[in-house]
Structure formats: structure tokens, C-alpha cells
Write a protein that holds these residues in place. Structure first.
Motif, mmCIF file in Angstrom:
data_model
loop_
_atom_site.group_PDB
_atom_site.id
_atom_site.type_symbol
_atom_site.label_atom_id
_atom_site.label_comp_id
_atom_site.label_asym_id
_atom_site.label_seq_id
_atom_site.Cartn_x
_atom_site.Cartn_y
_atom_site.Cartn_z
ATOM 1 N N UNK A 239 58.359 -3.214 -45.047
ATOM 2 C CA UNK A 239 58.281 -2.362 -46.232
ATOM 3 C C UNK A 239 57.655 -1.009 -45.883
ATOM 4 N N UNK A 240 56.581 -1.033 -45.104
ATOM 5 C CA UNK A 240 55.961 0.240 -44.709
ATOM 6 C C UNK A 240 56.976 1.149 -44.021
ATOM 7 N N UNK A 241 57.796 0.562 -43.167
ATOM 8 C CA UNK A 241 58.798 1.340 -42.424
ATOM 9 C C UNK A 241 59.847 1.927 -43.358
ATOM 10 N N UNK A 242 60.272 1.132 -44.337
ATOM 11 C CA UNK A 242 61.291 1.616 -45.283
ATOM 12 C C UNK A 242 60.746 2.749 -46.147
ATOM 13 N N UNK B 160 68.531 -4.391 -47.127
ATOM 14 C CA UNK B 160 67.283 -4.976 -46.627
ATOM 15 C C UNK B 160 67.201 -6.429 -47.084
ATOM 16 N N UNK B 161 66.823 -7.293 -46.152
ATOM 17 C CA UNK B 161 66.551 -8.694 -46.489
ATOM 18 C C UNK B 161 65.115 -9.019 -46.075
ATOM 19 N N UNK B 162 64.404 -9.746 -46.932
ATOM 20 C CA UNK B 162 63.091 -10.271 -46.535
ATOM 21 C C UNK B 162 61.920 -9.750 -47.340
ATOM 22 N N UNK B 163 62.136 -8.754 -48.218
ATOM 23 C CA UNK B 163 61.044 -8.371 -49.110
ATOM 24 C C UNK B 163 60.874 -9.493 -50.140
ATOM 25 N N UNK C 3 66.896 -5.192 -58.359
ATOM 26 C CA UNK C 3 66.449 -4.481 -57.152
ATOM 27 C C UNK C 3 66.460 -5.425 -55.960
ATOM 28 N N UNK C 4 66.064 -6.673 -56.188
ATOM 29 C CA UNK C 4 66.175 -7.711 -55.161
ATOM 30 C C UNK C 4 66.848 -8.929 -55.769
ATOM 31 N N UNK D 111 57.670 -6.591 -53.861
ATOM 32 C CA UNK D 111 58.622 -5.910 -54.735
ATOM 33 C C UNK D 111 57.986 -4.810 -55.591
ATOM 34 N N UNK D 112 56.784 -5.031 -56.200
ATOM 35 C CA UNK D 112 56.214 -3.941 -57.010
ATOM 36 C C UNK D 112 56.044 -2.644 -56.219
ATOM 37 N N UNK D 113 55.591 -2.737 -54.984
ATOM 38 C CA UNK D 113 55.393 -1.528 -54.171
ATOM 39 C C UNK D 113 56.740 -0.908 -53.795
ATOM 40 N N UNK D 114 57.720 -1.753 -53.485
ATOM 41 C CA UNK D 114 59.051 -1.244 -53.158
ATOM 42 C C UNK D 114 59.666 -0.532 -54.357
ATOM 43 N N UNK D 115 59.472 -1.112 -55.559
ATOM 44 C CA UNK D 115 60.009 -0.496 -56.774
ATOM 45 C C UNK D 115 59.319 0.831 -57.043
ATOM 46 N N UNK D 116 58.013 0.861 -56.872
ATOM 47 C CA UNK D 116 57.259 2.094 -57.111
ATOM 48 C C UNK D 116 57.672 3.199 -56.138
ATOM 49 N N UNK D 117 57.997 2.798 -54.914
ATOM 50 C CA UNK D 117 58.402 3.776 -53.904
ATOM 51 C C UNK D 117 59.845 4.244 -54.114
ATOM 52 N N UNK D 118 60.601 3.526 -54.940
ATOM 53 C CA UNK D 118 61.967 3.958 -55.256
ATOM 54 C C UNK D 118 62.933 3.850 -54.091
#
Length: 342
Positions: free
Chosen positions: A59-62, A74-77, A113-114, A82-89
Motif C-alpha cells: 500500500x505504501x508503494x501504491x 492490485x491484489x492483497x489489500x 473499491x475492493x 482499505x480505509x487508507x487506500x480509499x483516503x489516498x484515492x
């Protein structure tokens, strides 16, 4: 004449060009190569995989590369990330029609989203042979585990870089409250509990089953089944009486993890990306997942190998919803209150 030859060369080159779909995953991802080859043949595409580290690192890399996405899918989040991924858009919504076969309780989000592919239970495991030989009784609670007697026997993963580590953090905050959890982690670290960057280091380097010094490791409730499956002479028709490792379901120590597949914003292969999401929820892939990644398939009715007899399911793993809405705040607090505490 020169124009004709050049045109022919360009047409020939185009005919041989092949579309590539790039899929980034965590390091534990695996699907039968024959299934991937079938997907490629059916869709006239080459699938290129990138291993992105533990799910937290992934996730940090994405997020760091979101302005120039390095993959289409992406697979594996999981539900803790998910909340951080959603916030990062970084994710583009798509709900696979196959989600209709996934129980509502396992679905990650309404927006798509996932798409939930699988689920598992983050849990402490122990090395049966080590405890039988040492005569040390098993801990019965997280309060026991933080004492030097057991903390020095335990290795877990960092919540900042590892999804099981974050899951364990959420479980302990859910059990003790924030102040109590920070004290628990400080006591456990002072007692000798080791914190590694990712699951692979903890399980394959530090766990006594693999030559390390720690007979208690943070892993998954299905890991004992994997130990049986990979043992010499395994056959599903003749299962052993017990696995060489066991689950340590201490109250407040387990977490239900839902893993998903999603489409990354900025992809130029939207149609193929949607087909790959559907592919991950197809019957053959769902049936392949359990003994390849040691998690449960999300689609209801997917058969399991008999070795999953050794994969127990803990009770009472629900974590309060407010804790999962913004887990990054807890990670930041953990770094301040535990990692940098003196």
C-alpha cells in the motif's frame, strides 16, 4: 516501394505486439500458472506480476506512485488497509457480478473499491514440540503473553509495514483500549517480544519451526494446516492426529482479515482489469486459493482440502467499526507511544 515495405513492417510489428496487464500483489500471492495461462489465452493478453512486499509495504508503494501508477490491478489489500487506500484515492470502483456469490458479511465495501477474494484469521501460533520439550505451559491470556516469561518467546510483525501486524494492533486496541494497548505493547517489547518488518521474516526466520528462537509467532489460524500439507509424505487420505503447530486463541488476540482485488486509478486497461477481477472470483481460482495461499475462498460453496481440518476458526474476532475507519491514526500513535517510547 519504400512506403509499401515500411507499411508492411509496421503492420507486422503491430500484429506481434501484445497487450500487457500488470498486477501488483503482496509477496504471499500465488495462483496456478495454468489458470493464468488460460486467462491470457482467452483475453489475448500477457499478465505481468509485481511482488510489492507485505501488504502494508504494498500500500505504501501504491500511494507513493499514485501519480504514475505502476500497475493496473492490485491484489492483497485488506479490510485494515482499505480505509487508507480509499483516503489516498488510488482505487477505481468496480463491483464484479461474481460478488453475488460472496456472503454480505465478507464484502469489503459497497462502492467496489475492493472485491473480496478470500478471508482468514490472523492468530498467534505455537510450536508444539518446543513447548512439549521445554515443559513451559502455554500462556492463557494477553496479560500472560506480555510478561518476560512469554514475551521473550514471541515474534510479531510491525503494524506500520505488515497487514497481520496491523490486524494484531487493532485486536489489542479493541481488547484493551488505546492507553491499555500501548502499555501492553511497551511491556511486551521490554520483556523481549520481537517485532519484525513482515510476516515472512517472522515465520521463516524467527519461528522455532524454521530454525529461529521464538516458539510463538503471529501468523494465521490456517498455518497449522499448511504445516501438515507441506510435511513429507502428506496425503489427504491419511491425516495425522495433530499439526506440528497449534493456534493460540488468546482472548483479544485474533482478527478476521478480508483480502480483495481492485483496479488502480490511471489504468489504461480498464476492460482487461475488470476481467481480471472477475477471474479472481471465478470457480477455478477460488478452488485453487486455499492450499496455495492458506486462506479461505470468499465465494460460498467452494470446496476445501481435508487438511483444512487443522485450520480452526476463532470465535469473537469482531473489532469495533470505529477502529477500522482510520487505522493509520492508530499506527501513528503506536509509533509514537510504543516504537519511540523511552
Amino acid at each position: 516501394m519504400r512506403t509499401t515495405v515500411l507499411t508492411a513492417l509496421l503492420l507486422g510489428s503491430a500484429a506481434h505486439a501484445q497487450t500487457t496487464l500488470t498486477v501488483i500483489t503482496h509477496d504471499s500471492f500465488g495462483v496456478d500458472k495454468k489458470l493464468i495461462a488460460t486467462f491470457e489465452a482467452q483475453n489475448k493478453v500477457r499478465v505481468r506480476f509485481i511482488k510489492g512486499g507485505d501488504a502494508g509495504e504494498l500500500l505504501n508503494r501504491l500511494i507513493l506512485t499514485r501519480r504514475a501508477p505502476i500497475a493496473d490491478v492490485v491484489y492483497g489489500l485488506d479490510n485494515s488497509l482499505l480505509p487508507r487506500a480509499a483516503q489516498a484515492g488510488i482505487l477505481q470502483a468496480y463491483r464484479s457480478p461474481a460478488l453475488s456469490r460472496v456472503p454480505a458479511a465478507l464484502q469489503l465495501d459497497d462502492a467496489g473499491l475492493l472485491n473480496t477474494v478470500d478471508y482468514g484469521f490472523v492468530a498467534l501460533n505455537y510450536d508444539r514440540a518446543w513447548f512439549e520439550k521445554s515443559g513451559v505451559p502455554l500462556p492463557k491470556s494477553l496479560d500472560d503473553l506480555k510478561t518476560p516469561t512469554y514475551a521473550k518467546l514471541t515474534v510479531v510483525q510491525s503494524p506500520a509495514t505488515s497487514s497481520p501486524g496491523l490486524a494484531f494492533l487493532l485486536a489489542t486496541v479493541n481488547h484493551y483500549g488505546e492507553a491499555g494497548a500501548w502499555q501492553w505493547w511497551r511491556d511486551a517489547r521490554a520483556g523481549g517480544m520481537k517485532v519484525t518488518r513482515g510476516w515472512s521474516d517472522a515465520y521463516y526466520k524467527d519461528f522455532t519451526r524454521n530454525g529461529g528462537k521464538y516458539p510463538i509467532v503471529l501468523s494465521y489460524a490456517s498455518s497449522p494446516a499448511a504445516e501438515v500439507f507441506y510435511a513429507d509424505g502428506f496425503t489427504p487420505d491419511k491425516l495425522p492426529a495433530q499439526a506440528p503447530t497449534g493456534n493460540l486463541f488468546l482472548p483479544g488476540s485474533t482478527f478476521t482479515q478480508l483480502e480483495g482485488v481492485g483496479i488502480l486509478k490511471g489504468t489504461r486497461q480498464g476492460a482487461l482489469a475488470r476481467k481480471f477481477v472477475d477471474f479472481m472470483l471465478s470457480g477455478p481460482v477460488q478452488a485453487d486459493i486455499p492450499t496455495r495461499m492458506w486462506i479461505y475462498p470468499a465465494v460460498k460453496g467452494t470446496p476445501l482440502n481435508p487438511v483444512f481440518t487443522f485450520a480452526q476458526e476463532p470465535q469473537g474476532t469482531a473489532v469495533k467499526a470505529d477502529l477500522t475507519r482510520n487505522p493509520q491514526r492508530l499506527v501513528d500513535a503506536w509509533i509514537t507511544q510504543v516504537l519511540r517510547a523511552r
